[in-house]
Design a protein around this motif. Structure first.
Motif, PDB file in Angstrom:
ATOM      1  N   THR A   1      14.026   2.806   6.768  1.00 52.57           N
ATOM      2  CA  THR A   1      14.612   2.117   7.855  1.00 52.57           C
ATOM      3  C   THR A   1      13.887   1.956   9.016  1.00 52.57           C
ATOM      4  O   THR A   1      13.977   0.767   9.705  1.00 52.57           O
ATOM      5  N   LYS A   2      12.777   2.408   9.463  1.00 53.04           N
ATOM      6  CA  LYS A   2      12.029   2.206  10.479  1.00 53.04           C
ATOM      7  C   LYS A   2      11.031   1.162  10.351  1.00 53.04           C
ATOM      8  O   LYS A   2      10.434   0.451  11.247  1.00 53.04           O
ATOM      9  N   ASP A   3      10.711   0.614   8.812  1.00 55.99           N
ATOM     10  CA  ASP A   3       9.812  -0.571   8.742  1.00 55.99           C
ATOM     11  C   ASP A   3      10.757  -1.684   8.609  1.00 55.99           C
ATOM     12  O   ASP A   3      10.475  -2.844   8.140  1.00 55.99           O
ATOM     13  N   VAL A   4      12.076  -1.612   8.561  1.00 61.75           N
ATOM     14  CA  VAL A   4      13.085  -2.786   8.843  1.00 61.75           C
ATOM     15  C   VAL A   4      12.983  -3.903   7.695  1.00 61.75           C
ATOM     16  O   VAL A   4      12.556  -5.219   7.950  1.00 61.75           O
ATOM     17  N   LEU A   5      12.969  -3.486   6.460  1.00 64.69           N
ATOM     18  CA  LEU A   5      12.917  -4.270   5.336  1.00 64.69           C
ATOM     19  C   LEU A   5      11.571  -4.780   5.147  1.00 64.69           C
ATOM     20  O   LEU A   5      11.378  -6.082   4.540  1.00 64.69           O
ATOM     21  N   THR A   6      10.357  -4.355   5.635  1.00 65.30           N
ATOM     22  CA  THR A   6       9.185  -4.687   5.408  1.00 65.30           C
ATOM     23  C   THR A   6       8.237  -3.430   5.025  1.00 65.30           C
ATOM     24  O   THR A   6       8.683  -2.389   5.346  1.00 65.30           O
ATOM     25  N   ARG A   7       7.336  -3.850   4.541  1.00 65.85           N
ATOM     26  CA  ARG A   7       6.090  -2.731   4.240  1.00 65.85           C
ATOM     27  C   ARG A   7       4.953  -3.149   4.408  1.00 65.85           C
ATOM     28  O   ARG A   7       4.382  -4.378   4.386  1.00 65.85           O
TER      29      ARG A   7
ATOM     30  N   ALA B   1       5.598 -14.652   9.844  1.00 62.64           N
ATOM     31  CA  ALA B   1       7.519 -14.489   9.885  1.00 62.64           C
ATOM     32  C   ALA B   1       7.700 -13.170   9.538  1.00 62.64           C
ATOM     33  O   ALA B   1       8.529 -12.719  10.422  1.00 62.64           O
ATOM     34  N   VAL B   2       7.177 -12.624   9.017  1.00 65.38           N
ATOM     35  CA  VAL B   2       7.546 -11.228   8.131  1.00 65.38           C
ATOM     36  C   VAL B   2       7.180 -10.324   9.312  1.00 65.38           C
ATOM     37  O   VAL B   2       7.898  -9.351   9.821  1.00 65.38           O
ATOM     38  N   TRP B   3       5.821 -10.365  10.008  1.00 68.92           N
ATOM     39  CA  TRP B   3       5.692  -9.475  11.220  1.00 68.92           C
ATOM     40  C   TRP B   3       6.450  -9.650  12.239  1.00 68.92           C
ATOM     41  O   TRP B   3       7.090  -8.933  13.139  1.00 68.92           O
ATOM     42  N   MET B   4       6.967 -11.069  12.469  1.00 66.61           N
ATOM     43  CA  MET B   4       7.839 -11.242  13.764  1.00 66.61           C
ATOM     44  C   MET B   4       9.194 -10.620  13.263  1.00 66.61           C
ATOM     45  O   MET B   4       9.860 -10.088  14.149  1.00 66.61           O
ATOM     46  N   ALA B   5       9.556 -10.720  12.119  1.00 68.30           N
ATOM     47  CA  ALA B   5      10.988 -10.169  11.662  1.00 68.30           C
ATOM     48  C   ALA B   5      10.959  -8.566  11.988  1.00 68.30           C
ATOM     49  O   ALA B   5      11.915  -7.889  12.297  1.00 68.30           O
ATOM     50  N   TYR B   6       9.968  -8.071  11.436  1.00 64.80           N
ATOM     51  CA  TYR B   6       9.676  -6.653  11.603  1.00 64.80           C
ATOM     52  C   TYR B   6       9.700  -6.193  13.264  1.00 64.80           C
ATOM     53  O   TYR B   6      10.377  -5.357  13.454  1.00 64.80           O
ATOM     54  N   ARG B   7       9.173  -6.919  14.102  1.00 66.58           N
ATOM     55  CA  ARG B   7       8.757  -6.696  15.579  1.00 66.58           C
ATOM     56  C   ARG B   7      10.427  -6.817  16.236  1.00 66.58           C
ATOM     57  O   ARG B   7      10.777  -6.116  16.705  1.00 66.58           O
ATOM     58  N   CYS B   8      11.026  -7.972  15.463  1.00 64.06           N
ATOM     59  CA  CYS B   8      12.539  -8.130  16.313  1.00 64.06           C
ATOM     60  C   CYS B   8      13.721  -7.625  15.279  1.00 64.06           C
ATOM     61  O   CYS B   8      14.746  -7.946  15.927  1.00 64.06           O
TER      62      CYS B   8
END
Length: 308
Positions: free
Chosen positions: A156-162, A87-94
């Protein structure tokens, strides 16, 4: 102590072991597994995610099938598309459905047959290593990208993910016959619109102070993503037992799984970094979906460079 180095920011992140579906005590053991499939799953189904525009999402959810948007001329079975269980990868992607483009404004959770999912992956080729030149020989491509976890202080480029290069997350590219599986109700059992859950999770991460527990509860209200038990023959096909730092040797030895794939072996893609980039902890550019902004992951998948 952990068997591999974990970024200090993630160790202090209450969510970090959450996505694994494990306790902190088992974190060290989980981190030692370089390539594993983590998903919401049970004996019957596996949940994967895709991002779409409003028109496709509305049509697919209403019909519980992609056949409706196909017949409406909105969705195509001839275009390459990607599914991912993280889910987090999907969140990063979109971009959590709100931080990128309108063609990724909706996230759909697809509950697919576990038997069908494992059968599909048996025909896969990796998009890196020794298989990277065989992109167009089949219908399933697998890329092992660095796993991602929610992190409110990420750039910012990582969109709330690491990203965590020491752990890998499976990305599955479908083309041709594999895409048509998404039209089979025996394979695709249920389609659920989870867009609002993703948006509320992002809001929790951007709150002051950030609320990681609330974000996790939005993404996984009922069940966590847990490590799947994968049959040995499928582990061989997906080269899951490669360890961190062993990628170079694995590139020269695909193993017994390759011969078991048969004529359905799928298009592994890659150019660019492949296993070498994996060893360096980098993400490899993905196959680009040729859907021209209509369907999932439409603009430049960051996983491999084997164009459909």
């Amino acid at each position: 102590s952990l068997s591999v180095q974990v970024p200090a920011q993630l160790l202090g992140n209450a969510h970090f072991p959450w996505q694994l579906g494990i306790s902190a005590r088992r974190l060290a053991s989980a981190m030692s597994q370089f390539r594993e499939i983590r998903a919401i799953h049970d004996a019957s189904i596996v949940r994967v995610y895709q991002a779409y525009n409003d028109a496709i999402a509305d049509s697919a959810v209403a019909a519980n099938s992609f056949r409706a948007p196909l017949e409406a001329g909105l969705w195509s079975a001839t275009r390459m598309t990607w599914i991912k269980p993280s889910a987090v990868w999907m969140a990063y992607r979109c971009g959590w459905t709100v931080k990128k483009d309108k063609n990724q404004a909706r996230v759909l959770a697809l509950d697919v047959s576990r038997e069908g999912f494992e059968e599909l992956l048996m025909s896969a080729r990796l998009s890196h290593g020794s298989e990277q030149g065989k992109c167009k020989e089949g219908s399933v491509t697998v890329q092992w990208d660095p796993e991602r976890f929610m992190h409110p202080e990420a750039p910012t480029k990582d969109v709330l993910t690491r990203s965590v290069p020491q752990m890998r997350s499976i990305q599955i590219g479908l083309r041709g016959a594999a895409v048509e599986k998404l039209l089979d109700p025996a394979f695709l059992v249920k389609i659920t619109d989870v867009t609002h859950s993703f948006r509320r999770a992002a809001q929790a991460l951007e709150a002051s102070p950030p609320d990681l527990d609330a974000a996790a509860a939005e993404l996984w209200p009922d069940r966590k993503e847990e490590q799947m038990q994968v049959p040995p023959e499928l582990r061989a096909v997906l080269q899951m037992d490669v360890r961190l730092g062993e990628e170079a040797s694995a590139a020269g030895a695909v193993g017994a799984g390759k011969g078991a794939r048969g004529s359905a072996a799928a298009g592994g893609g890659a150019g660019g970094g492949g296993e070498g980039a994996e060893g360096a902890g980098k993400e490899v550019p993905k196959v680009e979906d040729d859907s021209v902004g209509q369907q999932d992951d439409s603009v430049g998948q960051p996983e491999s460079q084997c164009h459909a």
